[in-house]
Write a protein that holds these residues in place. Structure first.
Motif, mmCIF file in Angstrom:
data_model
loop_
_atom_site.group_PDB
_atom_site.id
_atom_site.type_symbol
_atom_site.label_atom_id
_atom_site.label_comp_id
_atom_site.label_asym_id
_atom_site.label_seq_id
_atom_site.Cartn_x
_atom_site.Cartn_y
_atom_site.Cartn_z
ATOM 1 N N ASN A 186 -3.489 35.228 -1.989
ATOM 2 C CA ASN A 186 -2.412 36.208 -2.168
ATOM 3 C C ASN A 186 -1.632 35.878 -3.441
ATOM 4 O O ASN A 186 -1.799 34.816 -4.036
ATOM 5 C CB ASN A 186 -1.509 36.253 -0.926
ATOM 6 C CG ASN A 186 -0.498 35.145 -0.891
ATOM 7 O OD1 ASN A 186 0.535 35.206 -1.545
ATOM 8 N ND2 ASN A 186 -0.794 34.108 -0.120
ATOM 9 N N ALA A 187 -0.771 36.781 -3.858
ATOM 10 C CA ALA A 187 -0.059 36.631 -5.131
ATOM 11 C C ALA A 187 1.090 35.631 -5.090
ATOM 12 O O ALA A 187 1.578 35.211 -6.133
ATOM 13 C CB ALA A 187 0.475 37.994 -5.588
ATOM 14 N N MET A 188 1.527 35.214 -3.915
ATOM 15 C CA MET A 188 2.658 34.294 -3.843
ATOM 16 C C MET A 188 2.188 32.870 -4.120
ATOM 17 O O MET A 188 1.341 32.329 -3.414
ATOM 18 C CB MET A 188 3.334 34.361 -2.472
ATOM 19 C CG MET A 188 4.569 33.483 -2.396
ATOM 20 S SD MET A 188 5.800 34.193 -1.353
ATOM 21 C CE MET A 188 6.703 32.738 -0.876
ATOM 22 N N PRO A 189 2.780 32.256 -5.144
ATOM 23 C CA PRO A 189 2.361 30.894 -5.486
ATOM 24 C C PRO A 189 2.973 29.859 -4.549
ATOM 25 O O PRO A 189 4.007 30.098 -3.931
ATOM 26 C CB PRO A 189 2.908 30.708 -6.902
ATOM 27 C CG PRO A 189 4.112 31.598 -6.955
ATOM 28 C CD PRO A 189 3.781 32.774 -6.075
ATOM 29 N N ASP A 190 2.331 28.725 -4.470
ATOM 30 C CA ASP A 190 2.882 27.588 -3.738
ATOM 31 C C ASP A 190 3.891 26.938 -4.673
ATOM 32 O O ASP A 190 3.519 26.365 -5.694
ATOM 33 C CB ASP A 190 1.770 26.610 -3.357
ATOM 34 C CG ASP A 190 2.286 25.440 -2.531
ATOM 35 O OD1 ASP A 190 3.520 25.275 -2.411
ATOM 36 O OD2 ASP A 190 1.448 24.698 -2.009
ATOM 37 N N LEU A 191 5.157 27.032 -4.345
ATOM 38 C CA LEU A 191 6.231 26.523 -5.207
ATOM 39 C C LEU A 191 6.687 25.123 -4.836
ATOM 40 O O LEU A 191 7.623 24.601 -5.426
ATOM 41 C CB LEU A 191 7.426 27.487 -5.172
ATOM 42 C CG LEU A 191 7.141 28.898 -5.684
ATOM 43 C CD1 LEU A 191 8.335 29.799 -5.431
ATOM 44 C CD2 LEU A 191 6.786 28.855 -7.161
ATOM 45 N N GLY A 192 6.049 24.525 -3.847
ATOM 46 C CA GLY A 192 6.453 23.187 -3.435
ATOM 47 C C GLY A 192 7.785 23.166 -2.708
ATOM 48 O O GLY A 192 8.531 22.193 -2.790
#
Length: 129
Positions: free
Chosen positions: A106-112
Protein backbone atom coordinates in the motif's frame (compact mmCIF):
# COMPACT_ATOMS: atom_id res chain seq x y z
CA UNK A 1 -73.93 3.86 -0.34
CA UNK A 2 -70.21 4.03 -0.95
CA UNK A 3 -67.89 6.26 1.08
CA UNK A 4 -64.93 6.91 -1.16
CA UNK A 5 -62.18 9.13 0.15
CA UNK A 6 -60.96 11.52 -2.55
CA UNK A 7 -57.40 10.70 -3.66
CA UNK A 8 -56.06 14.11 -2.67
CA UNK A 9 -57.23 13.61 0.93
CA UNK A 10 -55.69 10.16 1.04
CA UNK A 11 -52.36 11.61 -0.09
CA UNK A 12 -52.55 14.49 2.38
CA UNK A 13 -53.06 12.07 5.26
CA UNK A 14 -50.66 9.29 4.27
CA UNK A 15 -47.75 11.21 2.70
CA UNK A 16 -46.42 12.55 6.03
CA UNK A 17 -46.58 9.06 7.51
CA UNK A 18 -44.69 7.56 4.58
CA UNK A 19 -42.02 10.24 4.85
CA UNK A 20 -41.55 9.51 8.56
CA UNK A 21 -41.02 5.75 8.15
CA UNK A 22 -37.36 5.89 7.00
CA UNK A 23 -36.47 7.89 10.10
CA UNK A 24 -37.84 5.10 12.29
CA UNK A 25 -35.49 2.58 10.72
CA UNK A 26 -32.38 4.60 11.47
CA UNK A 27 -30.20 3.61 14.36
CA UNK A 28 -27.78 5.79 16.19
CA UNK A 29 -24.19 5.62 15.04
CA UNK A 30 -21.92 3.75 17.42
CA UNK A 31 -19.83 5.98 19.67
CA UNK A 32 -16.46 6.83 18.18
CA UNK A 33 -13.61 4.53 19.15
CA UNK A 34 -11.25 5.95 21.68
CA UNK A 35 -7.84 5.45 23.12
CA UNK A 36 -8.30 5.84 26.85
CA UNK A 37 -4.60 6.13 27.68
CA UNK A 38 -3.49 8.24 24.69
CA UNK A 39 -2.76 11.95 24.77
CA UNK A 40 -4.51 13.73 21.88
CA UNK A 41 -2.50 16.94 22.41
CA UNK A 42 0.76 15.03 22.02
CA UNK A 43 -0.76 13.11 19.07
CA UNK A 44 -1.31 16.31 17.09
CA UNK A 45 2.32 17.28 17.64
CA UNK A 46 3.50 13.83 16.60
CA UNK A 47 1.38 13.91 13.44
CA UNK A 48 3.22 17.06 12.45
CA UNK A 49 6.61 15.65 13.46
CA UNK A 50 6.19 12.40 11.50
CA UNK A 51 5.03 14.40 8.47
CA UNK A 52 1.63 12.71 8.15
CA UNK A 53 0.23 15.94 6.71
CA UNK A 54 2.42 15.65 3.63
CA UNK A 55 0.08 12.85 2.47
CA UNK A 56 -3.13 13.46 4.45
CA UNK A 57 -5.40 16.41 5.16
CA UNK A 58 -5.78 16.45 8.94
CA UNK A 59 -7.89 19.09 10.70
CA UNK A 60 -6.15 20.95 13.51
CA UNK A 61 -2.61 20.12 12.35
CA UNK A 62 -0.56 22.88 10.71
CA UNK A 63 0.38 22.25 7.08
CA UNK A 64 -1.49 18.93 7.05
CA UNK A 65 -3.07 19.37 3.65
CA UNK A 66 -1.67 16.45 1.65
CA UNK A 67 -3.62 14.85 -1.14
CA UNK A 68 -1.80 11.52 -1.55
CA UNK A 69 -3.68 9.59 1.16
CA UNK A 70 -7.31 10.03 2.17
CA UNK A 71 -8.31 13.04 4.24
CA UNK A 72 -8.58 12.11 7.90
CA UNK A 73 -11.47 14.45 8.60
CA UNK A 74 -14.15 12.88 10.82
CA UNK A 75 -11.86 9.90 11.39
CA UNK A 76 -13.56 8.98 14.66
CA UNK A 77 -16.83 8.40 12.80
CA UNK A 78 -15.40 5.97 10.27
CA UNK A 79 -16.11 2.25 10.29
CA UNK A 80 -12.80 1.02 8.88
CA UNK A 81 -9.09 1.75 8.98
CA UNK A 82 -7.48 1.52 5.55
CA UNK A 83 -10.69 0.02 4.21
CA UNK A 84 -9.74 -3.28 5.80
CA UNK A 85 -9.66 -3.22 9.60
CA UNK A 86 -12.55 -2.45 11.93
CA UNK A 87 -11.95 1.02 13.31
CA UNK A 88 -10.84 0.47 16.89
CA UNK A 89 -7.83 1.56 18.89
CA UNK A 90 -5.82 -1.65 18.54
CA UNK A 91 -6.32 -1.87 14.78
CA UNK A 92 -5.53 1.79 14.22
CA UNK A 93 -2.34 1.58 16.26
CA UNK A 94 -1.33 -1.56 14.35
CA UNK A 95 -1.93 0.26 11.05
CA UNK A 96 0.09 3.31 12.15
CA UNK A 97 3.07 1.25 13.36
CA UNK A 98 3.09 -1.37 10.58
CA UNK A 99 1.03 -0.36 7.53
CA UNK A 100 2.99 -2.67 5.22
CA UNK A 101 2.38 -5.61 7.56
CA UNK A 102 -1.36 -4.95 7.40
CA UNK A 103 -1.54 -4.41 3.63
CA UNK A 104 1.72 -5.11 1.77
CA UNK A 105 2.41 -2.73 -1.09
CA UNK A 106 0.00 0.00 0.00
CA UNK A 107 1.04 3.64 -0.36
CA UNK A 108 1.51 4.31 3.36
CA UNK A 109 5.18 4.11 4.28
CA UNK A 110 6.53 2.56 7.45
CA UNK A 111 7.60 5.68 9.36
CA UNK A 112 9.02 3.89 12.38
CA UNK A 113 6.26 5.11 14.68
CA UNK A 114 6.72 3.70 18.18
CA UNK A 115 3.78 2.05 19.95
CA UNK A 116 3.42 4.91 22.45
CA UNK A 117 3.51 7.49 19.64
CA UNK A 118 0.89 5.47 17.72
CA UNK A 119 -1.30 5.46 20.82
CA UNK A 120 -1.16 9.26 21.05
CA UNK A 121 -1.68 9.74 17.30
CA UNK A 122 -4.72 7.45 17.48
CA UNK A 123 -6.04 9.41 20.45
CA UNK A 124 -5.87 12.60 18.38
CA UNK A 125 -7.48 11.03 15.31
CA UNK A 126 -10.40 9.84 17.42
CA UNK A 127 -11.13 13.44 18.43
CA UNK A 128 -11.97 14.10 14.77
CA UNK A 129 -15.61 13.18 14.55
Amino acid sequence: MSHRIPARWFLLVTAPLLLALPACARTSAPPPPEVRTGRPDRGATLIARYGCGSCHTIPGVDRANGLVGPPLTRFGSRSYVAGKLTNNADNLQHWITDPQGVEPGNAMPDLGVSPIDAQDIAAYLYTLD
